[in-house]
Design a protein around this motif. Sequence first.
Motif: not given
Lengths: 186, 542
Positions: B411-423, B458-466
């Motif tokens: 879960w950590h990986f996929w959420i981080t990847m999605i968020g990171l790429n969004m940002v 981008i901010t949404l992506g950052a929130l997801i990543m966080g």
Amino acid sequence: MEGLKTVDCYGDRGREIASDIAMTLALISFAMLFLALMLCYAIFRFNATVWPPMGMERIDPFYPVLSTTLMAASSVTFEVFSARLKKGKGNLGFLALTLLLGLGFLGSQALLWKGLLASGLYVGSGIFPSLIYGLTWIHGGHLALALLFLALLFIKRTGPWVKNVGLFWHFLGVVWFVLYLALFVF
Amino acid sequence: WYDIFFLGIGGLMALMIRWTLAYPGEPFPILGPLLFPYNNGIVPPDTYAMLFTMHGTIMIFYAITPLLIGCFGNLLIPLQIGCRDMCFPTLNMLSFWFAALSGLLVIAGLFTPLGAAAGGWTSYPTLSTLIGSPGAGQTLWCLAIFSLGISSTMGAINYITTIIVLKAPGMGWFDMPLATWGLFLTAVLNAIFVPVLGAGVLLLIFDRLFGTTYFLAGAAATSGTGDPILFQHVFWIFGHPEVYILILPAWGIVSDLLSFFARKPAFGYKATAMSMTAITILSTVVYGHHMFTTQMSPLLTQSFMTLTMTISIPSAVFFANWLGTLWKGSIRFDSPMLFSLGVVFVFGLGGLTGLHLATVTTDLYLHDTYFVVGHFHYTMAASVLLGGFAAVYFWWPKMFGTLMNEALAKWHFWITMIGLNMVFMGMLVIGYAGMHRRLYNPFVYEFMEKLIPLNTFITLGALIMGAGQFFFLWNIFITFRSGKKAGDNPWKVGTLEWIVPSPVPHYNFKTIPEVKCGPHELGHPLLEGRDYRYQTESLVKA
């Protein structure tokens, strides 16, 4: 096996090699610091149409020459100390002399700075005094550290330690000589 | 622990930056009214400057450096080369305490009346001199960096000497795991170039505290002339090797992990080691590409451009080796592998965008836009962070003797990847459109207002990543409470650290091992019953 330092596994020769490598690296690091500072000096100097700039005059050579002499003498006395130690005639007189000459160097630096202030050359007076003060302060700071190591030699005098402190001391002497030439001679 | 704390603070700062950009004029939730009561909870402009400065400084010097170089360097180097401890344990301790002091100093800046440093992590004068930043915060920042420099240099000397002197008998340079290669090359760069930063920062301290005029010129100086651009030169002579310092360990770690989880020897091991070395050497002569807009002579800019592009060649070599390692491998998708594959992806992207920035003509447009921010976050934050997570998941069993929960890790990986790429993909886009970095309100320019929705994305992506990081923290928490016991070698690989019990005993090895082969001997035809071979085993034809 717990208390043993890991490099002890390879004995005295191993410790010596390790300390040689580490000291070389340390000297490279310190050299990079002073090289960066000399880069700054070089850029300022070679971009200025006239040196010293802004109508300033060269510094009176008395204290710089005194400093250089003291520094050179202290390197000699250190070598005598080190040679005598190797031959087994470990008398600490020459070590004390080195320490004294080093302190004398710092004293001579202080008098140099006082002289500069007296002749109206303050820290904020421009790039020429900035360079002189800044570079000699940094060198002096490292020298103060080296003095502490010299003092340490009174307590601990194993082969690698003496060699390395000596290297550091001579290194600072060479740096001083370069600074002397750059700031006060040319 | 030191590291996770700082990662948290740096991350929070990033969120504050993003919020300001996404919802200009809106108060920051919860903390806003607490921190900025005089402004109705909205992030004020000077605080904004403080935020991006401290975010950068903290992430680079207090998150990545302590994690990859401090933590994993100290853990992996002795274990992977087969010795009991670093060559100079006292020096090691000193290095840590200087780093801790540095951390204190930098945080202290936040509590000064005029606030923390706000001159950008690059701290260019004239903004970083007393004229631009009159408070104690910037001075504390300078002192903190100096202290950290001392810490890094001491550590580097220790690492280099240890690797040169204390390799186990039978271990040649090309029998070391690539993680150790990465750490070695990082240490070499550290030892040579951190003192240069020390010099620059020291001169800046003198300018601030004693009134020297190294970096003050013209009307800004009370008398005499300094040169603000000189700082840029000195800073980037350090700064460019620094970014390679940050990524070399991650490259090494990923190279090893890809081999282990594809159950194949690392493709082109020697070539990878040599390319990393080539990059280390080349990185010293490319610093000018950070300064293309400073009116340097075209001869210089073209030289730097050519050299910078040359660096992409060895990078491509080891990237190809990564792909070669994966090709026809029997890939296990455990969490360290997922993160390593993530690194392959983001580093490929980030590295390619570097070429746009290396070209002088395009860089003149892209300099100081979000394209740069996207580029370095892809190569630094994404690659190093993902590499760091891969390392944590991989060596956790060795460090603590328990296995981390795989489901949470995924879960950590996929959420981080999605968020990171969004940002960061978003940043590449808005940068390409010309949006400037480090501006409190880029929307004063009318044409930028069309980019507000993208900023919100981008901010949404950052929130997801966080949010994704909570899976990581939760994983750590439950693993400590009730983690499954790991054996000595849960991942079934043969480098020296897996010979010793988990968690590692204080003295590392009971007897110093004797090394018989390289680190990636997987799938050797003479092996029976398993597909990995310890570095200490010799194989005999039955």
